[in-house]
Scaffold this active site. Structure first.
Site, mmCIF file in Angstrom:
data_model
loop_
_atom_site.group_PDB
_atom_site.id
_atom_site.type_symbol
_atom_site.label_atom_id
_atom_site.label_comp_id
_atom_site.label_asym_id
_atom_site.label_seq_id
_atom_site.Cartn_x
_atom_site.Cartn_y
_atom_site.Cartn_z
ATOM 1 N N SER A 270 59.694 3.824 -9.045
ATOM 2 C CA SER A 270 60.054 2.586 -8.365
ATOM 3 C C SER A 270 58.958 1.565 -8.643
ATOM 4 O O SER A 270 57.816 1.920 -8.937
ATOM 5 C CB SER A 270 60.245 2.805 -6.864
ATOM 6 N N GLU B 276 57.207 -2.292 -7.460
ATOM 7 C CA GLU B 276 57.076 -3.291 -6.388
ATOM 8 C C GLU B 276 56.711 -4.657 -6.958
ATOM 9 O O GLU B 276 55.876 -4.774 -7.848
ATOM 10 C CB GLU B 276 55.992 -2.854 -5.394
ATOM 11 N N THR C 51 57.820 -7.417 -1.540
ATOM 12 C CA THR C 51 56.938 -7.519 -0.377
ATOM 13 C C THR C 51 57.336 -8.670 0.540
ATOM 14 O O THR C 51 58.118 -9.552 0.170
ATOM 15 C CB THR C 51 55.471 -7.686 -0.810
ATOM 16 N N HIS D 104 60.902 -5.109 1.865
ATOM 17 C CA HIS D 104 59.895 -4.844 2.890
ATOM 18 C C HIS D 104 60.373 -5.516 4.172
ATOM 19 O O HIS D 104 61.029 -6.564 4.134
ATOM 20 C CB HIS D 104 58.541 -5.438 2.478
ATOM 21 N N ARG E 292 54.568 -2.252 10.042
ATOM 22 C CA ARG E 292 54.137 -3.063 11.174
ATOM 23 C C ARG E 292 53.899 -4.498 10.705
ATOM 24 O O ARG E 292 54.328 -5.453 11.313
ATOM 25 C CB ARG E 292 52.860 -2.502 11.793
ATOM 26 N N ASP F 249 51.300 -7.711 9.049
ATOM 27 C CA ASP F 249 50.167 -8.513 9.534
ATOM 28 C C ASP F 249 50.676 -9.837 10.076
ATOM 29 O O ASP F 249 51.571 -10.447 9.489
ATOM 30 C CB ASP F 249 49.184 -8.805 8.392
ATOM 31 N N TYR G 287 48.740 6.350 4.314
ATOM 32 C CA TYR G 287 47.379 5.954 3.935
ATOM 33 C C TYR G 287 46.520 7.199 3.693
ATOM 34 O O TYR G 287 45.869 7.696 4.608
ATOM 35 C CB TYR G 287 46.760 5.080 5.027
ATOM 36 N N HIS H 57 44.153 4.249 7.261
ATOM 37 C CA HIS H 57 44.420 2.817 7.474
ATOM 38 C C HIS H 57 43.131 2.129 7.928
ATOM 39 O O HIS H 57 42.411 2.656 8.781
ATOM 40 C CB HIS H 57 45.510 2.652 8.532
ATOM 41 N N LYS I 147 55.860 7.912 12.936
ATOM 42 C CA LYS I 147 56.825 7.141 12.135
ATOM 43 C C LYS I 147 57.857 8.068 11.498
ATOM 44 O O LYS I 147 59.052 7.763 11.478
ATOM 45 C CB LYS I 147 56.100 6.374 11.011
ATOM 46 N N PHE J 128 41.370 -6.868 -3.537
ATOM 47 C CA PHE J 128 42.474 -6.173 -2.859
ATOM 48 C C PHE J 128 41.963 -4.959 -2.094
ATOM 49 O O PHE J 128 42.378 -4.702 -0.968
ATOM 50 C CB PHE J 128 43.520 -5.707 -3.879
ATOM 51 N N HIS K 168 55.338 5.184 -7.539
ATOM 52 C CA HIS K 168 55.713 3.830 -7.124
ATOM 53 C C HIS K 168 54.619 2.887 -7.643
ATOM 54 O O HIS K 168 53.461 2.991 -7.229
ATOM 55 C CB HIS K 168 55.793 3.761 -5.589
#
Length: 276
Positions: free
Chosen positions: A6, A8, A39, A67, A97, A99, A135, A139, A155, A206, A256
């Site tokens: 996949s 992104e 995204t 997303h 969640r 930002d 993560y 995270h 989740k 990043f 991905h």
């Protein structure tokens, strides 16, 4: 190589960017991706661009995942967006969640991605395949590794079908995370997120923002190359191809790619994996 892939993308901001991304997508479609994701900006700031790119991908005959972030949202606004996505023909969501734009308080009726997953499940049943974030290196806002793992398991148990990880450069971190999650009963497929190394300054920026660890040996090599972009790209291809080989040998269910709206590095990594 018959590997679930996949890709992104992020929503372009200009007509030129839109045209460039269209060409990039066509090049990547040759690899027959399972889906392409788009995204979503902080607080839903790119919703129009995100949904527009998703429409384009679907029109090109490829499955598209939007997303979908929930911070600052209400049940009514999420319900409305879910209906919009369903009407567009979207069958896959990356539930996050998200930002908030800077200067905002928490707000909204959802505080965690697990709240969003539960709500989507309750509202739409099995209409959407729900991806969640994982993560392997914890995270950046988590109180502890244990708390982060617990949040991930919550989740999964709320109804996620599969997970995509933040990018990383340590295969050990990925396999440890998968093992730890399985021990806690979260046994959905966890697809590694792969970030090709194209620019060292971009990668450092990043990684500082998202908490991804750049191993010291990689960081030092990149610094040593300075502005030698050809050497950086060549080194990056070697590092990321080797990482992908380790992940696939260890049983990762797919890859991905975070493409940064470019195709060359991703296609070259996949070509090397074919030849391996």
């Amino acid at each position: 190589m018959n590997l679930p892939l996949s890709f992104e993308f992020f929503p372009p901001k200009t007509p030129e960017g839109t045209e460039k991304l269209r060409a990039v997508r066509q090049q990547l479609y040759a690899r027959q991706p399972l889906f392409c994701s788009v995204t979503y900006g902080a607080g839903g700031s790119t919703q129009e661009g995100t949904f527009g790119a998703v429409r384009d991908i679907l029109a090109e005959g490829v499955d598209a995942a939007s997303h979908f972030s929930c911070i600052g949202a209400t049940r009514a606004s999420v319900r409305e967006q879910l209906a919009q996505l369903k009407a567009m023909g979207v069958k896959r969501l990356v539930a996050l969640r998200g930002d908030l734009p800077s200067g905002y308080g928490l707000g909204g009726e959802f505080h965690y991605a697990s709240d969003l997953v539960s709500f989507i499940r309750a509202e739409t049943g099995e209409d959407f395949h729900i991806e969640v974030a994982a993560y392997p290196e914890v995270h950046p806002q988590a109180k502890s590794p244990e708390a982060d793992l617990k949040a991930y398991v919550t989740k999964v148990k709320a109804g996620a079908h599969s997970a995509i990880t933040q990018y990383f450069y340590s295969a050990d971190a990925y396999f440890r995370f998968v093992d730890d999650a399985r021990r806690l009963g979260a046994d959905i497929p966890v697809v590694p997120g792969v970030m090709p190394i194209i620019s060292s300054t971009q990668l450092m920026r990043f990684s500082d923002a998202c908490g991804a660890e750049i191993p010291r040996w990689i960081r030092l090599r990149l610094q040593a190359y300075g502005d030698d972009t050809a050497s950086i790209k060549s080194f990056g291809l070697d590092v990321v191809t080797s990482l992908c080989e380790q992940l696939l040998r260890g049983g990762a269910p797919g890859l991905h790619f975070y493409t940064m709206n470019q195709s060359a590095a991703t296609l070259e990594i996949l070509r090397r994996l074919d030849a391996a």
